[in-house]
Every structure is written in structure tokens, then in C-alpha cells.
Design an enzyme around this catalytic site. Structure first.
Site, short mmCIF file in Angstrom:
data_model
loop_
_atom_site.label_atom_id
_atom_site.label_comp_id
_atom_site.label_asym_id
_atom_site.label_seq_id
_atom_site.Cartn_x
_atom_site.Cartn_y
_atom_site.Cartn_z
N TYR A 86 0.72 -1.17 -0.03
CA TYR A 86 0.11 -0.08 0.17
C TYR A 86 0.85 1.29 0.09
O TYR A 86 0.38 2.33 -0.58
CB TYR A 86 -0.82 0.00 1.29
CG TYR A 86 -2.22 -0.79 0.91
CD1 TYR A 86 -2.98 -0.69 -0.26
CD2 TYR A 86 -2.62 -1.72 1.76
CE1 TYR A 86 -4.19 -1.18 -0.45
CE2 TYR A 86 -3.95 -2.58 1.74
CZ TYR A 86 -4.51 -1.96 0.60
OH TYR A 86 -5.61 -2.94 0.26
N GLU A 103 15.45 -1.92 3.43
CA GLU A 103 15.71 -2.71 2.44
C GLU A 103 17.09 -3.69 2.51
O GLU A 103 18.15 -3.05 3.18
CB GLU A 103 15.88 -1.75 1.07
CG GLU A 103 14.67 -1.20 0.65
CD GLU A 103 13.54 -1.89 0.69
OE1 GLU A 103 13.31 -3.12 0.37
OE2 GLU A 103 12.11 -1.19 0.91
N ASP A 163 16.02 2.04 9.18
CA ASP A 163 14.88 1.85 10.00
C ASP A 163 14.15 3.00 10.38
O ASP A 163 14.51 3.90 11.21
CB ASP A 163 15.51 1.28 11.28
CG ASP A 163 14.64 1.00 12.41
OD1 ASP A 163 13.39 0.80 12.29
OD2 ASP A 163 14.91 0.54 13.59
N TYR A 176 -7.79 -11.47 13.85
CA TYR A 176 -7.28 -10.32 13.31
C TYR A 176 -7.84 -9.21 14.39
O TYR A 176 -7.19 -8.75 15.27
CB TYR A 176 -7.62 -9.97 12.00
CG TYR A 176 -6.55 -8.83 11.65
CD1 TYR A 176 -5.45 -8.96 10.54
CD2 TYR A 176 -6.99 -7.56 12.06
CE1 TYR A 176 -4.72 -7.91 10.29
CE2 TYR A 176 -6.18 -6.54 11.40
CZ TYR A 176 -5.00 -6.67 10.61
OH TYR A 176 -4.39 -5.66 10.32
N VAL A 181 -3.07 -9.17 -1.31
CA VAL A 181 -1.71 -10.15 -0.93
C VAL A 181 -0.64 -9.15 -0.90
O VAL A 181 -0.10 -8.47 -1.89
CB VAL A 181 -1.93 -11.02 -2.38
CG1 VAL A 181 -0.50 -12.07 -1.88
CG2 VAL A 181 -3.17 -11.72 -2.42
#
Ligand code: NAD
Length: 389
Positions: A53, A75, A111, A235, A272
Site C-alpha cells: 500500500y 531494504e 529503520d 485479526y 496479497v
């Protein structure tokens, strides 16, 4: 080297540079073809910008409303023999295309929970954008180091109070089985709120405010999932739901300081992504949802959801629910979709899965996150993992 998917549990440890670039281009194409989006917010910060997103948010703002962006993500870089993380390739592909379109596109990799990356990002804002009109918070992480105490918190995706039994899916074998998930301890629940709750969002807004880089009338968004009764036990009523409820608290705190329209929690649909693949029960729900919504002509992935958020839902007058949230999960949670989901959920088994749900599409969507299975990419070609095309 020939780069192939290497799947370990719910992650893929390789990524394809050209495939990732193609995936980014496809999302850009979706927005460009749909047409320009009206927005006065031209200086945008996206936290968690490299996949899912967050990447879609960066693409929609840049290619839909002509915004300059700074993105932050965590990354792994490539080497001669190892591929980078998919997000690293996505960042490079995005930067190249945004710059070619005349837009500023700076990415800070590190981070986002740390003070150092906040300071680095503020320095980049001062140098390239001056101030920020929109902050999208789209981090999804299983772990967070508290910058004040150095304590490391790990999220636990579990029910609260009592064990939950539910159907679940092994996406590798296609087997549907029952799992029993034990409840979280109080400490695990608290740690999940520390990682995925609103504290870091508030720290970002405070740091940006103190540095004087928040524009008057800025807006900040944070993404949540509410879901339906089918996933509530694991959830919404579990540790993650508790963490997400903390976003509502944080949003109210930001609004009380900066104004009634400064912060919204946005409820999005289940898609997904790397983050959602790690949540028990959710891949089975997602596999069923793909089929049901596609059959009804309502299928959406990240880019379609985020396009609809900025193109429609955030245009004035912004319609909020009773808890002050923006709802883009309206189609997923419509009774038409949920009645069908509930009916089929009861019938789901290893034998009926192929008729009721769409595991093939779920698998294909998962592989696409890592740049595999995209049309027009020569996967048999020898590729240098450091080559960003
Ligand atoms: P994702 O895994 O695709 O993306 C997570 C992003 O966070 C990546 O860019 C990653 O690099 C970044 N990140 C993680 N740890 C970081 C760190 N320490 N520092 C800097 N960057 C870091 O996840 P997603 O599914 O797009 O989730 C984004 C948000 O959307 C989450 O809040 C999630 O709960 C919410 N959401 C997801 C779904 C869904 O079905 N996937 C549905 C509704 C809401």
C-alpha cells in the site's frame, strides 16, 4: 545469473529486478490511464514506500496528482551473487520513472523507527521539499526497537484471552486444515501494540513538527484493516486489532493538536502483500475473497484501492465513519460480498478449494510482489542482480 523464486514459508528470498520494475510500471500505467487526480498536496512523505500500500500511495500521488515525494523503507541491497529485496528494486524503478516525469523522488533506506532515520529524512525534506503537505504511514514490521530505551519489541499475531480454532490454508500445498492458535500473553499483546500501534506515527509527526517541516493544513494517513467476522477472531479481536485500535487513539491525539482534519485512519481491503501473507487464516480468506470479488466485478489490488482513496474518498467533503475513519474497505465489507464469503467459507475444504476460491491467482499475486510471473519479462535471461535496467 538466472533469477528464480525461492520460497521459504511465507516469504520469497529472491526478487527479479526487471520483474519488479515491470510491476512498478504497471501500477504507474493504471494511474496514468485512469487520469489526473485533484490534490493540493504536492509534497508527500511516504513511510513504508517500497511495497504494498505504501508503494501504491507513492505512485498515485506522483503520477496521479504530480506530487514530489520522499519515501522511507527498510531494504536489502543486491550483490554480485544475491538479489536485493523486492522493495529495493521497486524504489529504484520508481525513482527512475518519477524523475523522468520531472518529479522529485528521494528515498531514505533504513529503520524508520529510529531517531537517526527520522533526522535523515527531515534533512532531505529541508533540502528538497522545504515542507510536507501529506504524510502516509504505511509501515508493516514484525519488530521495532524503541528509540528511547533501545528495547526490542516483537509482534505476535494471536488471539486475545482464549485459543481460536479456524480453517487455514497451506498456500504451498493447497491443503485446507484446522488450526488452533493459542492466545497471546499480556506481554505479547503489549509488544504488538508497541510495534504496530500508533506510537511511532506520533513520534514522526512530533519530529516533523519540531523541525518546522509540516506545512499548515497538512494531512497524515495511517492504514488499517478491520475485516469481517470471518477473520475477527485472529485479526480484529486479536493482538493486531488491539494495535490497530491504538491507531485510532493516536489519530485523535494528532487531531487534538493539529486540527480536526489533520489525521485519518484509512480502512483498506485485504490484499496479497508480504505483510498479509504472514498472518494466519488471512491467506485462506484472501484466496476466497479474490474469487468472490472478481466474480462480482469488484476485484481490486493495492493500486486500485489507493487510487480510489485519493481520487474519490479524500476529495471534499471527506465522508468519515463513526470512528472518524475513511473507508475504502466498503466493497469488501458489503453484505453482498460478505454473505457470499460466509456461505463459501462453510464449504471450504482441500477438495472444494479450487471450485470456491482462487489459489492460482493468490499464488500469482504473491510471486508478482517479488517480480516473478509478469508478462513481457524474459525470466530465462542472464541478469546481474545489481542491474536496475
Ligand atoms: P508491506 O509488507 O507490503 O509493506 C511494508 C513497508 O514497510 C515496506 O515498504 C517495508 O520496507 C517497510 N518497512 C518495514 N519495516 C520497516 C522499518 N523498520 N523501517 C522502514 N521501513 C520499514 O505491507 P502492506 O500490506 O502494504 O501494509 C502497509 C499497511 O497497510 C499496514 O499498516 C497494514 O496493516 C495496512 N493494511 C494492509 C492490508 C493488507 O491486506 N495487506 C489491508 C489493510 C491495511
Amino acid at each position: 545469473m538466472i533469477i528464480e523464486p525461492k520460497i521459504r514459508g511465507f516469504i520469497c528470498t529472491t526478487a527479479h529486478p526487471i520483474g519488479c520494475a515491470t510491476n512498478v510500471q504497471r501500477q504507474i500505467d493504471h494511474v496514468v490511464v485512469t487520469g489526473p487526480i485533484t490534490s493540493s498536496r504536492k509534497r508527500v512523505l511516504v513511510l513504508g514506500c517500497s511495497t504494498g500500500y505504501g508503494l501504491a500511495s507513492r505512485i498515485v500521488n506522483t503520477f496521479g496528482s504530480g506530487a514530489d515525494t520522499i519515501g522511507v523503507s527498510f531494504e536489502k541491497e543486491p550483490s554480485e551473487t544475491k538479489t536485493a529485496s523486492a522493495g529495493w528494486y521497486n524504489n529504484r524503478a520508481f525513482e527512475k520513472r518519477a524523475k523522468a516525469a520531472g518529479r522529485v523522488a528521494i528515498t531514505v533506506e533504513g529503520d524508520a523507527f529510529s531517531d537517526a532515520i527520522k533526522a535523515d529524512t527531515i534533512a532531505q525534506i529541508r533540502e528538497h521539499l522545504g515542507q510536507i503537505d501529506l504524510i502516509v504511514y504505511s509501515l508493516a514490521s514484525p519488530v521495532r526497537t524503541d528509540p528511547k530505551t533501545g528495547e526490542v519489541y516483537r509482534s505476535a499475531i494471536k488471539p486475545m484471552q482464549s485459543a481460536v480454532r479456524s480453517k487455514t490454508l497451506n498456500t504451498g500445498t493447497g491443503e485446507v486444515s484446522e488450526v488452533e492458535i493459542q492466545p497471546a500473553t499480556a506481554e505479547e499483546a503489549q509488544a504488538t501494540v508497541k510495534v504496530m500501534g500508533g506510537e511511532d506515527w506520533e513520534l514522526w509527526i512530533a519530529a516533523l513538527s519540531e523541525a518546522g517541516v509540516l506545512a499548515d493544513g497538512f494531512l497524515t494517513l495511517n492504514y488499517t484493516y478491520l475485516g469481517s467476522e470471518l477473520t475477527w477472531p485472529i485479526y480484529n479481536k486479536g493482538t493486531l486489532g488491539r494495535a490497530k485500535a491504538d491507531l485510532d487513539r493516536a489519530a485523535a491525539a494528532i487531531r487534538s493538536q493539529f486540527g480536526a482534519d489533520s489525521a485519518y485512519v484509512v480502512a483498506l481491503k485485504a490484499v496479497v502483500t508480504q505483510a498479509s501473507s504472514a498472518i494466519p487464516v488471512v491467506p485462506l480468506y484472501g484466496t476466497l475473497l479474490l474469487r468472490v470479488m472478481d466474480e462480482m466485478g469488484l476485484g481490486e489490488g493495492c493500486i486500485e484501492q489507493i487510487d480510489r482513496l485519493f481520487r474519490d474518498k479524500l476529495q471534499p467533503p471527506v465522508v468519515l465513519d463513526a470512528d472518524h475513519r475513511v473507508r475504502v474497505d466498503d466493497w469488501e465489507l458489503s453484505s453482498t460480498v460478505q454473505d457470499e464469503m460466509t456461505y463459501r467459507w462453510g464449504l471450504l475444504s482441500t477438495e472444494t478449494l479450487a471450485n470456491l476460491a482462487d489459489l492460482d491467482k493468490h499464488r500469482a499475486e504473491f510471486l508478482k510482489l517479488f517480480g516473478f510471473g509478469l508478462g513481457g519479462v524474459d525470466y530465462a535471461a542472464d541478469v546481474d542482480p545489481r542491474d536496475i535496467g
